[in-house]
Design an enzyme around this catalytic site. Sequence first.
Site, PDB file in Angstrom:
ATOM      1  N   ARG A  68      -3.173   6.837   0.979  1.00 42.44           N
ATOM      2  CA  ARG A  68      -3.640   8.089   1.575  1.00 42.44           C
ATOM      3  C   ARG A  68      -2.658   8.776   2.515  1.00 42.44           C
ATOM      4  O   ARG A  68      -2.855   9.921   2.885  1.00 42.44           O
ATOM      5  CB  ARG A  68      -4.973   7.848   2.305  1.00 42.44           C
TER       6      ARG A  68
ATOM      7  N   ARG B 166       0.820  -1.224   0.000  1.00 42.35           N
ATOM      8  CA  ARG B 166       0.000   0.000   0.000  1.00 42.35           C
ATOM      9  C   ARG B 166       0.852   1.271   0.000  1.00 42.35           C
ATOM     10  O   ARG B 166       0.450   2.294   0.556  1.00 42.35           O
ATOM     11  CB  ARG B 166      -0.933   0.041   1.229  1.00 42.35           C
TER      12      ARG B 166
ATOM     13  N   ASP C  96      -6.962  -2.646  -7.531  1.00 43.20           N
ATOM     14  CA  ASP C  96      -7.484  -3.251  -6.317  1.00 43.20           C
ATOM     15  C   ASP C  96      -7.859  -4.701  -6.575  1.00 43.20           C
ATOM     16  O   ASP C  96      -8.191  -5.067  -7.705  1.00 43.20           O
ATOM     17  CB  ASP C  96      -8.702  -2.481  -5.792  1.00 43.20           C
TER      18      ASP C  96
ATOM     19  N   TYR D 210     -15.185 -11.445  -0.015  1.00 37.75           N
ATOM     20  CA  TYR D 210     -15.824 -10.140  -0.263  1.00 37.75           C
ATOM     21  C   TYR D 210     -17.074 -10.312  -1.128  1.00 37.75           C
ATOM     22  O   TYR D 210     -18.078  -9.624  -0.931  1.00 37.75           O
ATOM     23  CB  TYR D 210     -14.838  -9.179  -0.931  1.00 37.75           C
TER      24      TYR D 210
ATOM     25  N   ARG E 245      -6.309  11.454  -6.149  1.00 37.41           N
ATOM     26  CA  ARG E 245      -7.520  10.731  -5.745  1.00 37.41           C
ATOM     27  C   ARG E 245      -8.742  11.643  -5.815  1.00 37.41           C
ATOM     28  O   ARG E 245      -9.825  11.223  -6.231  1.00 37.41           O
ATOM     29  CB  ARG E 245      -7.311  10.190  -4.327  1.00 37.41           C
TER      30      ARG E 245
HETATM   31  O1  1CP Z   1       0.380   0.573  -3.123  1.00 39.93           O
HETATM   32  C1  1CP Z   1      -0.414  -0.350  -3.276  1.00 39.93           C
HETATM   33  O2  1CP Z   1      -0.311  -1.425  -2.667  1.00 39.93           O
HETATM   34  C2  1CP Z   1      -1.506  -0.040  -4.254  1.00 39.93           C
HETATM   35  C3  1CP Z   1      -2.405  -1.048  -4.800  1.00 39.93           C
HETATM   36  C4  1CP Z   1      -3.397  -1.748  -3.890  1.00 39.93           C
HETATM   37  C5  1CP Z   1      -3.340  -3.109  -3.518  1.00 39.93           C
HETATM   38  C6  1CP Z   1      -2.197  -4.091  -3.757  1.00 39.93           C
HETATM   39  C7  1CP Z   1      -4.622  -1.231  -3.374  1.00 39.93           C
HETATM   40  C8  1CP Z   1      -5.102   0.148  -3.499  1.00 39.93           C
HETATM   41  N1  1CP Z   1      -5.317  -2.270  -2.788  1.00 39.93           N
HETATM   42  C9  1CP Z   1      -4.548  -3.414  -2.844  1.00 39.93           C
HETATM   43  C10 1CP Z   1      -4.894  -4.750  -2.367  1.00 39.93           C
HETATM   44  C11 1CP Z   1      -6.110  -4.975  -1.545  1.00 39.93           C
HETATM   45  N2  1CP Z   1      -7.335  -4.352  -1.625  1.00 39.93           N
HETATM   46  C12 1CP Z   1      -6.202  -5.994  -0.559  1.00 39.93           C
HETATM   47  C13 1CP Z   1      -5.100  -6.990  -0.253  1.00 39.93           C
HETATM   48  C14 1CP Z   1      -4.069  -6.450   0.652  1.00 39.93           C
HETATM   49  C15 1CP Z   1      -4.520  -6.100   2.049  1.00 39.93           C
HETATM   50  O3  1CP Z   1      -4.939  -7.005   2.786  1.00 39.93           O
HETATM   51  O4  1CP Z   1      -4.404  -4.909   2.404  1.00 39.93           O
HETATM   52  C16 1CP Z   1      -7.497  -5.942  -0.015  1.00 39.93           C
HETATM   53  C17 1CP Z   1      -8.063  -6.811   1.084  1.00 39.93           C
HETATM   54  C18 1CP Z   1      -8.208  -4.902  -0.681  1.00 39.93           C
HETATM   55  C19 1CP Z   1      -9.626  -4.498  -0.494  1.00 39.93           C
HETATM   56  C20 1CP Z   1      -9.739  -3.072  -0.141  1.00 39.93           C
HETATM   57  N3  1CP Z   1      -9.550  -2.052  -1.038  1.00 39.93           N
HETATM   58  C21 1CP Z   1      -9.959  -2.501   1.125  1.00 39.93           C
HETATM   59  C22 1CP Z   1     -10.038  -3.287   2.431  1.00 39.93           C
HETATM   60  C23 1CP Z   1     -11.379  -3.509   2.961  1.00 39.93           C
HETATM   61  C24 1CP Z   1     -11.329  -4.335   4.232  1.00 39.93           C
HETATM   62  O5  1CP Z   1     -12.024  -5.333   4.286  1.00 39.93           O
HETATM   63  O6  1CP Z   1     -10.565  -3.979   5.166  1.00 39.93           O
HETATM   64  C25 1CP Z   1      -9.978  -1.105   0.977  1.00 39.93           C
HETATM   65  C26 1CP Z   1     -10.239  -0.078   2.016  1.00 39.93           C
HETATM   66  C27 1CP Z   1      -9.682  -0.837  -0.393  1.00 39.93           C
HETATM   67  C28 1CP Z   1      -9.489   0.498  -1.044  1.00 39.93           C
HETATM   68  C29 1CP Z   1      -8.107   0.810  -1.448  1.00 39.93           C
HETATM   69  N4  1CP Z   1      -7.370   0.050  -2.346  1.00 39.93           N
HETATM   70  C30 1CP Z   1      -6.150   0.631  -2.554  1.00 39.93           C
HETATM   71  C31 1CP Z   1      -6.103   1.827  -1.740  1.00 39.93           C
HETATM   72  C32 1CP Z   1      -4.960   2.776  -1.671  1.00 39.93           C
HETATM   73  C33 1CP Z   1      -7.326   1.919  -1.047  1.00 39.93           C
HETATM   74  C34 1CP Z   1      -7.729   3.030  -0.076  1.00 39.93           C
HETATM   75  C35 1CP Z   1      -8.912   3.802  -0.520  1.00 39.93           C
HETATM   76  C36 1CP Z   1      -8.772   5.181  -1.126  1.00 39.93           C
HETATM   77  O7  1CP Z   1      -7.711   5.707  -1.475  1.00 39.93           O
HETATM   78  O8  1CP Z   1      -9.830   5.812  -1.233  1.00 39.93           O
END
Ligand code: 1CP
Length: 339
Positions: A27, A23, A73, A148, A36
Amino acid sequence: MTKIILDVLNGVRPKRPPVWLMRQAGRYLPEYRQVRATAKNFIDFCLSPEKAAAVTLQPIDRFGFDAAILFADILLIPMTLGRKVWFEPGEGPRLDTLTADDIRTLEIGSVEDILGPVGETVSIVSGRLPGTTTLIGFAGSPWTVATYMIEGGGSKDRWNARRMYWQHPEAMARLLDLIADSTVRYLVMQARAGAEVLKLFDSWAEGMPPQMFNDVVIRPTKRIIDGLRAAGIDQPVIGFPKGAGISYRRYAEQTGVTALALDHGLDADWAVNNLPEGMPLQGQLDPAVLGAGGQALDAETDRIISAFESRPHIFNLGHGITPDVPIEHVQQLVERIRG
Ligand code: 1CP
């Protein structure tokens, strides 16, 4: 020019481990929040190649990490199975929930069209990266994506998904196969567009009986890797079965992964002594330590570097960086690792 992460994934042990952070585009970076804010919604953001490429490159410009991870994502794949996915601002992902009956009629759509923009993001980033930086593509592992889809979003304990495994095993197996097959097409596209390493995120691989772990984590992961190899994709694959504990070992032995990403709960000495000899390991700083900074951060960084001294090792967190982490702490970490 050599790429240190590719070297490590080939079994080389450099003096200092290379580093990137899960990640790392996110943010906690003001420049991320700026881009964003120009996107209509999160899915649109992921499917806008210029914007996604820009935020993929931001942490490389700022910190000089050794790898860039594609900005996208894991929850894009359900769209290729005809499911709706959206992000509630301030809350998280939402999907239309899935029952065992729904699963019987699911079909894989045109992955290459639906997720084509992600391939474009990969090509753009690939052309703009410094010559020493490795580009990592990724997807969610089938079990984590399935949770999910069944729950309709994140959930405390994945209850409905876990129950479905026991109550409707054939529906669960079909769902995991469909996700795996769609994911193969998605990762083939990423690899052909320029992804040099592929990572599979199984964020919810924790807390299940051994046979279930075989069925929902190991078998579908192996199906993806076998599918990639059959398609002629020979990029290294990093597997991340988060929370798997001692099952990391069977996962390492049976799925075909090249390397393992370790979560911060796994005992480093156990990992070094019990995971397949020579297998590259990535990890495993607790994200909370990065949040804390100070001496704790230096001490934990040093401990992790020395714990993995006998292995090809890529420094990373045990899970994603959180939005509250001060940028100076990331700077401190990178400087400490590079000595
Ligand atoms: O730098 C990076 O890693 C960017 C790419 C990336 C990756 C590899 C993002 C962007 N998401 C992910 C993987 C991801 N997404 C996972 C696997 C890794 C982990 O466990 O953290 C999972 C479970 C998700 C699902 C997801 N997407 C969630 C989690 C929900 C939960 O159940 O807790 C959330 C909040 C997101 C949104 C998201 N995806 C990525 C970002 C930077 C964000 C934050 C939201 C935003 O900027 O508005």
